[in-house]
Enzyme design. Structure first.
Site, short mmCIF file in Angstrom:
data_model
loop_
_atom_site.label_atom_id
_atom_site.label_comp_id
_atom_site.label_asym_id
_atom_site.label_seq_id
_atom_site.Cartn_x
_atom_site.Cartn_y
_atom_site.Cartn_z
N GLU A 94 0.82 -1.21 0.00
CA GLU A 94 0.00 0.00 0.00
C GLU A 94 0.86 1.27 0.00
O GLU A 94 1.81 1.40 0.77
CB GLU A 94 -0.90 -0.02 1.24
CG GLU A 94 -1.82 1.18 1.38
CD GLU A 94 -2.63 1.15 2.67
OE1 GLU A 94 -3.64 1.87 2.75
OE2 GLU A 94 -2.24 0.41 3.61
N LYS B 110 -10.03 1.93 -1.78
CA LYS B 110 -10.14 1.44 -0.41
C LYS B 110 -11.44 1.91 0.25
O LYS B 110 -11.72 3.11 0.33
CB LYS B 110 -8.94 1.91 0.39
CG LYS B 110 -8.82 1.35 1.81
CD LYS B 110 -7.54 1.86 2.46
CE LYS B 110 -7.33 1.32 3.86
NZ LYS B 110 -6.09 1.88 4.47
N CYS C 182 -5.34 -3.18 3.42
CA CYS C 182 -4.95 -2.95 4.81
C CYS C 182 -6.11 -3.04 5.80
O CYS C 182 -6.54 -4.14 6.15
CB CYS C 182 -4.24 -1.60 4.90
SG CYS C 182 -3.15 -1.44 6.35
#
Length: 268
Positions: free
Chosen positions: A51, A121, A156
């Site tokens: 990321e 995300k 994440c």
């Protein structure tokens, strides 16, 4: 999203996960470093990056000034390397700018450099982080069907939301691809949740995490490749590394037939 499929294509994948050391270096250095690391994955046909490798997750002051459109230099580099290596590349993530908004965006490119899928995300982090203040969350899940198999892209903090992974499972995901910048105080959470998401969904999982110290925060490394039973096929330590594993996505069906946990679900 779907890439044109062929019944003659093998379900065997040679996976490489790049665990890159992220410090406070300039963006230009990161471009050179990731190109060098990608060159070392030659022979792999699925490559994962972590990321925000080009900015550094904790460099919040750089988010806007280092943001790019989807046609910007970060994606161009990933596309060029995908063509050169003849591989699918999940390019970690970058700060995407579109119409004045900013997103934490992941791109999956095919072996001819084409963009197959993008994922913004969904779960932005707000605990000791400015990500939620600076960025706009995505609103679409990241399932993509390719010649090699069906992948689910996550980033994440998404790992803490099993309902997202169930949605990806219901969309046909055989393997989860995770780009991450997970910090050191929560290493045990990282280890548990990567394995849990693989085990509970009886799916392969590959997770590329950062290592190094960025703006005083230490990433925990321990990138990992897991099989549908949660067995560790490859795992990094806390140094920069490239993980490799050869997997056969047909094992997903075999695992779900041998131990039918997914098929036994009552609530969907």
């Amino acid at each position: 999203m779907t890439e044109t499929t062929s019944t003659t294509d093998s379900k065997i994948l040679k996976v490489a996960v790049i665990q890159m050391a992220i410090g406070d270096e300039p963006k230009e250095y990161r471009f050179q470093r990731i190109a060098t690391l990608l060159d070392q994955t030659r022979g792999s046909n699925l490559i994962l990056l972590p990321e925000l490798w080009n900015v550094g997750y904790f460099a919040f002051d750089r988010y806007q000034k280092d943001s790019e459109p989807i046609t910007g230099p970060t994606v161009q580099l990933i596309q060029a390397k995908a063509r050169e290596l003849g591989a699918h590349i999940m390019g970690g993530s970058f700060i995407e700018e579109e119409n004045g908004r900013h997103y934490n965006t992941t791109v999956l490119t095919g072996p001819t450099g084409q963009i197959i899928a993008t994922y913004r995300k969904i779960h932005l982090f707000g605990y000791g982080s400015e990500e939620r203040q600076l960025l706009t969350p995505g609103d679409k899940i990241g399932t993509v069907s390719t010649r090699k198999g069906t992948f689910g892209m996550t980033t994440c903090f998404d790992l803490r939301f099993p309902e997202l992974y169930r949605r990806l499972l219901d969309d046909g995901t055989e393997m989860f691809l995770v780009a991450s910048a997970w910090p050191h105080p929560r290493l045990e959470h990282w280890k548990i949740m990567t394995r849990a998401r693989a085990i509970e969904n009886q799916s392969f999982l590959a997770a590329a995490n950062c290592t190094g110290i960025n703006r005083g925060k230490q990433y925990c490394g321990h990138s990992v490749i897991l099989d549908p039973f949660g067995k560790v096929l490859a795992e990094g330590g806390e140094e920069e590394a490239i993980l490799r594993a050869e997997i056969d996505l047909r094992e997903v069906v075999q695992a779900r037939d041998a131990f039918p946990a997914v098929k036994s679900r009552v609530f969907k």
